[in-house]
Design an enzyme around this catalytic site. Structure first.
Site, short mmCIF file in Angstrom:
data_model
loop_
_atom_site.label_atom_id
_atom_site.label_comp_id
_atom_site.label_asym_id
_atom_site.label_seq_id
_atom_site.Cartn_x
_atom_site.Cartn_y
_atom_site.Cartn_z
N ARG A 289 -0.77 6.56 19.47
CA ARG A 289 -0.23 7.85 19.87
C ARG A 289 1.01 7.65 20.75
O ARG A 289 1.03 6.74 21.58
CB ARG A 289 -1.27 8.66 20.64
CG ARG A 289 -1.21 10.11 20.21
CD ARG A 289 -2.15 10.97 20.98
NE ARG A 289 -3.55 10.68 20.75
CZ ARG A 289 -4.48 11.20 21.54
NH1 ARG A 289 -4.20 11.99 22.53
NH2 ARG A 289 -5.74 10.94 21.32
N LYS B 164 3.23 -7.08 12.16
CA LYS B 164 2.44 -7.31 10.94
C LYS B 164 2.70 -8.69 10.35
O LYS B 164 3.83 -9.05 10.03
CB LYS B 164 2.78 -6.22 9.92
CG LYS B 164 1.97 -6.32 8.63
CD LYS B 164 1.93 -4.98 7.92
CE LYS B 164 1.37 -5.09 6.53
NZ LYS B 164 1.22 -3.80 5.88
N ARG C 94 0.85 -1.18 0.00
CA ARG C 94 0.00 0.00 0.00
C ARG C 94 0.89 1.24 0.00
O ARG C 94 2.03 1.21 0.40
CB ARG C 94 -0.91 0.02 1.24
CG ARG C 94 -2.03 -1.00 1.17
CD ARG C 94 -2.86 -1.00 2.44
NE ARG C 94 -3.47 0.30 2.68
CZ ARG C 94 -3.34 0.99 3.80
NH1 ARG C 94 -2.60 0.52 4.79
NH2 ARG C 94 -3.90 2.16 3.94
#
Ligand code: BTN
Length: 320
Positions: A317, A185, A120
């Site tokens: 975050r 991942k 991507r």
């Protein structure tokens, strides 16, 4: 062709002398050596021992059409138009994009190796030989791209369900559709669409799953990655299991849309209720991740209210 034949001979893990290989293939020993070197250049883990010949230590479970087809459900078999298996290719998504749109059913392309695997946002997908799954499916939709909102997320759920069935635990989804194992991942999904918003539209669903990533290839991946090397998963049965979920999903999506997938996506949401940042290419949003809406947009609770985010890169975050 010779490359394929040599690979098939060596896939059993035993030593094969250059002379015997040359005789079987009807080529010179120098030609055998050249083909073996070409295989090594693709990342095939080859060993050469003087007096014994060549071998692939431990052998290699090559992708095989018969082995994949025998594990397909009846409906998936009916939906499958064409199954291409390549030893090497630039990109399985690119290969399907070059082919004509599938006339009926799905056109599927799998490869042992991709020289230009696409990720991507223009990233490269690391695709070493014979270790992982690189799979793309082309499907033609009658309605336009409008009805396909949420499809990439539904594909993520289907992937998790296939991987769960194969024994992989600890899976979750990072919006829009990265499959995580633990916090790293495991698989990526690239959905490419062509056509117009209201007319016929072709979709290519590409997925890369790290099955047994060689350490040397893993070193160039720019983020934490996971694989399935702790499990005894055969790539052929994994491909069949993926197709058993992806093809019915594609066949039904035009009618079902994202609705039957939304709850299942949210049940696997890696960042639900956590503080996240979304980098939307220059514009950064911060807030609390609050699931996805009925179109698959990420819901973000910000200081000024809830926002539906349609594109961007999510990170926790305080994390890179
Ligand atoms: C991502 O960046 O997370 C998406 C990765 C998608 C990789 C797969 S591998 C099979 C198919 N062919 C490609 O070139 N890309 C996809």
């Amino acid at each position: 062709m010779y490359l394929d034949l040599i690979l098939e001979q060596l896939s059993d893990g035993a030593f094969h002398s250059g002379q015997v290989l040359a005789q079987r293939l009807g080529v010179t020993r120098t030609a055998v050596w050249k083909h073996v070197s070409a295989l090594a250049d693709l990342g095939v883990p080859l060993e050469r021992v003087r007096g014994r010949g060549y071998r692939i230590p431990g052998g290699i479970d090559l992708l095989d059409e018969g082995s994949i087809r025998k594990d397909l459900d009846g409906r998936t078999g009916d939906l499958l138009g064409e199954l291409q298996i390549h030893r090497q290719i630039d990109s399985t998504n690119a290969a399907l994009a070059r082919a004509p749109a599938p006339a009926g059913g799905a056109r599927v392309c799998v490869a042992e190796y991709q020289s230009a695997g696409r990720g991507r946002r223009g990233r490269h997908w690391v695709s070493p030989f014979g270790s992982n799954v690189y799979l793309s499916v082309a499907w033609q939709f009658r309605g336009g791209a409008d009805v396909l909102q949420g499809l990439p997320l539904a594909v993520g759920v289907a992937l998790c369900e296939a991987l769960d069935a194969a024994g992989a635990g600890g899976l979750s989804l990072k919006w829009p559709n990265d499959v995580l194992r633990g916090r790293a991942k495991l698989a990526g999904i690239l959905v490419e669409m062509s056509g117009d918003a209201s007319g016929p539209c072709r979709v290519i669903v590409g997925t890369g799953i790290n099955v047994a990533m060689p350490a040397v290839a893993g070193r160039v991946i720019g983020q934490a990655w996971a694989d399935l090397s702790d499990l005894a998963i055969g790539r052929n049965s994994l491909v069949a299991s993926l197709l058993n979920r992806l093809l019915p999903l594609l066949a039904d999506y035009e009618n079902s849309g994202f609705a039957p997938w939304r709850e299942r996506w949210q049940a696997r949401d890696a960042f639900a209720g956590q503080g996240v940042r979304i980098d939307g290419g220059g514009r950064v949003l911060a807030g609390i991740a609050a699931g996805v809406d009925e179109r698959g947009a990420l819901l973000l609770r910000t200081e000024t209210g809830e926002v539906a985010v349609h594109a961007g890169e999510v990170s926790l975050r305080g994390m890179p």
